[in-house]
Design an enzyme around this catalytic site. Structure first.
Site, PDB file in Angstrom:
ATOM      1  N   VAL A  27      -0.598 -13.528 -10.547  1.00 14.63           N
ATOM      2  CA  VAL A  27      -1.903 -13.277 -11.181  1.00 14.63           C
ATOM      3  C   VAL A  27      -1.917 -13.713 -12.652  1.00 14.63           C
ATOM      4  O   VAL A  27      -0.883 -13.964 -13.233  1.00 14.63           O
ATOM      5  CB  VAL A  27      -2.319 -11.791 -11.044  1.00 14.63           C
ATOM      6  CG1 VAL A  27      -2.384 -11.386  -9.599  1.00 14.63           C
ATOM      7  CG2 VAL A  27      -1.357 -10.876 -11.774  1.00 14.63           C
ATOM      8  N   GLU A  28      -3.106 -13.769 -13.214  1.00  8.10           N
ATOM      9  CA  GLU A  28      -3.340 -14.183 -14.613  1.00  8.10           C
ATOM     10  C   GLU A  28      -2.645 -15.502 -14.946  1.00  8.10           C
ATOM     11  O   GLU A  28      -1.971 -15.624 -15.962  1.00  8.10           O
ATOM     12  CB  GLU A  28      -2.908 -13.068 -15.585  1.00  8.10           C
ATOM     13  CG  GLU A  28      -3.832 -11.877 -15.546  1.00  8.10           C
ATOM     14  CD  GLU A  28      -3.578 -10.850 -16.648  1.00  8.10           C
ATOM     15  OE1 GLU A  28      -2.819 -11.141 -17.583  1.00  8.10           O
ATOM     16  OE2 GLU A  28      -4.145  -9.762 -16.547  1.00  8.10           O
TER      17      GLU A  28
END
Ligand SMILES: Cc1cc2nc3c(=O)[nH]c(=O)nc-3n(C[C@H](O)[C@H](O)[C@H](O)COP(=O)(O)OP(=O)(O)OC[C@H]3O[C@@H](n4cnc5c(N)ncnc54)[C@H](O)[C@@H]3O)c2cc1C
Length: 809
Positions: free
Chosen positions: A497-498
């Site tokens: 993620v991110e």
């Protein structure tokens, strides 16, 4: 003979002037003086002066230099310069640079690093960590959360809302806690030690999402309405960017909004019809307000002349008709709330755009700016907390668990992974502290946040694998007493993620770093894009000649460091860390040189040469990780007990830098340039080694022995010894086992028998009956045995319960 001496002096002067980054005019004057001296001794004749004049005059007279050198080079530069999309441009413009820029520029100022203030907690932040955070940790039963209900229980949700866990970033004027980035990091570190679901649930609303976007860009009405409600937990936010067709390439989202008139709450208003299909959205299934990113179109020019306004962010209450939300994904047995959402022609007023209609089309800039901060806090802190807790637990387990009649932690094979976990925990804490400290100083460190996100999530993943291996079957068998397996299962989430890690390493760290941290490249790019030709030429000329001087200086510095082994470089400390500073300065000069040569020889192709970009990014990253480690050591008072952790961590970084440069040079597309680079950087070959066995042994012992260094390593984690806390109990058993070792030895000695180190209760009985030990000593043995049995136990289940598992979480 005279001419040879003159040439040596000329070469030395050239090297010295470029090493010290002398200005063009000083360089020319010094050289003219040397020429004059040469004339005096009849070495320099008229031809040499003419040659000197031909070179020196044009480059020192602005008009001539610009006309005949800079202008043609600007034209070439415009052709070879990588074309940047507007999303790339906004990503590069977002955020600020900090000590990363010093590391990139070849000559880091170590005193400046050590003079940055060490972040500290306010009394309110400290009270929060000792109060509500400690309390919620005590409420957690991670097996119940992850296995039985696949959610946090209602009382924890309530506790989090009441105690404003979701409002750490919200300003006090809106009822939030307004904590520093450092305090947020410490809270997340502690929470993640007991439950990843808890840490993710708290981390997300405090990271990139409606709260952050509203505070930065919201209209006053939006702030006054939403922020107090978010602070009290009356609204649960989520932020939806990712679509099935647009994951890493988030700028290409197909979700759209069309500006039109429509009815909203019985009134005719100017608004937009939104259509989206998003997935992987954390907190979406229970969100009351959806932060939505979409591309805004204005085909009838109702808002502006432009038809495609670009990525826009809006806040949409989830109870509006037409929104589908509530279904869940199941992320790797770490079942925090996460799921998809869709909407088809959902009409909302333009006021729902964050920041109002003025911010239409500004969404990408808003997101990347917020990401510069958020990416340095949540995932790095969650990873760090997990590794700190795992380091202590694994150290304790290694000392308690015996095989072949000895603690497994005394075996050399186990010492290796133990040392990796311990040094990683020290380094990771150092990096989160330094990076959040930078944010608290007002920075939005986009390059540092990418470095911290990538390297700390990777270190978390490798450390958890090491911890699992050390625990053997105990790590594998799931159940309420397995404190590692959920971290192991969930590790890829933080990696993905991110900004998924492969992309982050291959493109973002160096891609942004090179342009943001370089002293001249951004100015050159801006000049090339400037439509005002005169200004463009002036700016380009200035940047270009600065750049040439900078490049020459880095070549000189790299050569000097190689020839002298960097032994004459300065260091702020004359102790065991002196050599580390020298080598880091050397590699910083190498990075600056390699970076310029890569850009010069590859031009626009560098963007596609991801392996080159990744390796240059590795050098920058490892320089940053090592700097943070040295800063931590200094900030904490240079405790020599911590030195093995520092040595392991920094020597590992140095080795990794050498490896990255070696691979870069070996695979350099232009082989001749590659060979030349090797002569400059590694004239005697690669020589640095991985941290040696002695350091590794010391770190492994440190993890297994209660003491000040070990306490500092686990600082801030939930280790309360209340009987229910696995990690607190492990610490207690470790101390009990160590205390009863001499008692056990005494019994064996007196009985002249090597008793096994299990059934310590029986050893106690024998000792008492034979009057070898006191009652207190016997009790200690018995208590330690109960603890020891608990530590090595694994959960088992009834067969019918096992069948039920397959149908539950
Ligand atoms: C549990 C979970 C929670 C999430 N929460 C949210 C949320 O709250 N809000 C939200 O909007 N999104 C969220 N996401 C989405 C997340 O940000 C994306 O998963 C991520 O951006 C990667 O996209 P993808 O999974 O589609 O992978 P892809 O984009 O398909 O990438 C696949 C692989 O290709 C690599 N790759 C892609 N491009 C390049 C490149 N140029 N060079 C080298 N490698 C490349 C990637 O690194 C990756 O390894 C979440 C995802 C998960 C799994």
């Amino acid at each position: 003979m005279d001419i040879i001496i003159w040439l040596i002096v000329a070469l030395t002067l050239t090297w010295f002037m470029s090493y010290t980054r002398a200005s063009l005019s000083s360089f020319t004057l010094c050289f003219a003086a040397l020429m004059a001296l040469g004339s005096l001794f009849n070495i320099i004749g008229i031809v040499s002066w003419l040659l000197f004049a031909v070179i020196a005059l044009p480059i020192n007279i602005d008009n001539i230099r610009q006309q005949f050198i800079s202008m043609p080079l600007l034209a070439i530069f415009k052709k070879i310069m990588p074309q940047m999309s507007s999303t790339e441009q906004e990503a590069i413009d977002a955020g600020t640079t900090w000590f990363d820029a010093d590391l990139f520029r070849g000559d880091p100022d170590w005193l400046k690093l050590h003079n940055y203030p060490r972040p500290r907690l306010s009394s309110q932040e400290k009270a929060f960590l000792d109060g509500p955070v400690e309390q919620v940790c005590a409420m957690v039963n991670d097996w119940y959360i992850t296995h039985e209900i696949a959610d946090l229980p209602p009382e924890i949700w309530q506790f989090l809302k009441e105690n404003k866990f979701f409002a750490m970033i919200i300003k006090k004027q809106y009822g939030g806690l307004e904590f520093s980035a450092y305090a947020q990091s410490r809270v997340l570190q502690k929470l993640t030690g007991v439950s990843s679901v808890l840490a993710s649930t708290v981390g997300v609303p405090n990271s990139l999402g409606p709260g952050e976007l509203l505070q930065e860009y919201g209209t006053k009405e939006q702030q006054d309405y939403y922020l107090p409600r978010l602070a009290k937990g009356e609204e649960i936010p989520c932020f939806a960017l990712t679509s099935p067709e647009a994951g890493s390439d988030a700028g290409s989202i197909p979700d759209y909004g069309v500006i039109c008139h429509g009815q909203f709450n019985g009134e005719d208003v100017l608004g937009m019809k939104l259509t989206w299909d998003k997935r992987y959205i954390t907190l979406a299934p229970i969100a009351t307000v959806l932060g939505l990113a979409f591309k805004l179109q204005d085909p009838d020019n109702l808002l502006s002349e432009q038809e495609d306004l670009g990525i826009t962010c809006a806040l949409i209450p989830t109870d509006i008709e037409g929104i589908t939300i509530g279904r869940r994904h199941f992320p790797l047995n770490v079942p925090f709330q996460n799921g998809p959402t869709q909407g088809k022609d959902v009409f909302v007023p333009l006021d729902f755009i964050i920041g109002g209609s003025d911010m239409a089309g500004q969404g990408w800039r808003m997101l990347v700016e917020c990401l510069s901060v958020g990416r340095a806090i949540t995932l790095p802190s969650n990873s760090t907390g997990g590794v700190k807790t795992a380091a202590l637990a694994t150290g304790a387990y290694s000392r308690i668990r015996r095989q072949f009649k000895m603690p497994i932690g005394k075996m050399e094979g186990i010492e290796e992974p133990l040392a990796r976990i311990g040094a990683n925990a020290y380094l990771m804490d150092a990096v989160t502290t330094m990076s959040t400290g930078a944010i608290d100083l007002g920075e939005k460190p986009s390059v540092i946040s990418a470095i911290a996100k990538y390297h700390l999530t990777e270190k978390m993943r490798s450390s958890i694998i090491d911890a699992m291996d050390i625990h053997g079957g105990k790590g594998i068998c799931m159940g309420p007493n397995n404190y590692l397996a959920r971290g192991y299962q969930g590790a890829p989430i933080a990696v993905t993620v991110e900004g998924a890690n492969i992309l982050t390493r291959s493109m973002i760290i160096y891609g942004q770093g090179a342009i943001r941290c370089h002293p001249y490249v951004l100015a050159e790019l801006e000049a090339a894009n400037n439509s005002d030709n005169e200004q463009a030429l002036n700016d380009f000329d200035h940047a270009l000649f600065g750049h040439i001087g900078f490049s020459l200086s880095n070549i000189s510095r790299s050569l000097w460091c190689s020839i002298t082994g960097s032994r004459f470089l300065g260091s702020p400390y004359d102790d065991g860390t002196r050599r580390y500073y020298q080598l880091l300065t050397r590699f910083s000069a190498n990075l600056a040189m390699l970076s310029d040569i890569s850009m010069l020889s590859l031009g626009a192709d560098l963007k596609r040469k991801e392996r080159i970009s990744a390796r240059l990014g590795d050098v920058l990253s490892q320089l940053y990780l090592a700097s943070a480690t040295l800063k931590r050591y200094n900030d904490e008072g240079r405790n020599t007990a911590d030195l093995p952790l520092v040595q392991w961590a920094v020597e590992d970084c140095l080795y990794n830098i050498q490896h990255a440069i070696d691979e870069l040079i070996s695979n350099f597309p232009n082989k001749i340039v590659g060979k030349l680079l090797r002569v400059i950087i590694f004239p005697l070959g690669t020589w640095l080694k991985k941290p040696n066995d002695e350091i590794s042994h010391k770190v492994a012992q440190l993890l297994q022995t209660p003491g000040s260094a070990r306490t500092r390593l686990g600082q801030g984690q939930y280790l309360t010894r209340d009987g229910n806390n696995i990690f607190g109990r492990l610490e207690q058993v470790l101390e009990d086992i160590i205390s009863c070792e001499p008692i056990y030895e005494k019994v064996c000695r007196e009985l002249n028998k090597k008793l096994p180190f299990y059934h310590l209760d029986k050893v106690a009985e024998l000792g008492l009956t034979n009057n070898i030990i006191s009652k207190v000593e016997a009790e200690l043995l018995t208590t330690a045995e109960v603890g020891r049995q608990w530590v090595i136990a694994v959960d088992d289940f009834d067969s019918k319960d096992m069948t039920a598992f397959s149908g539950s979480a």
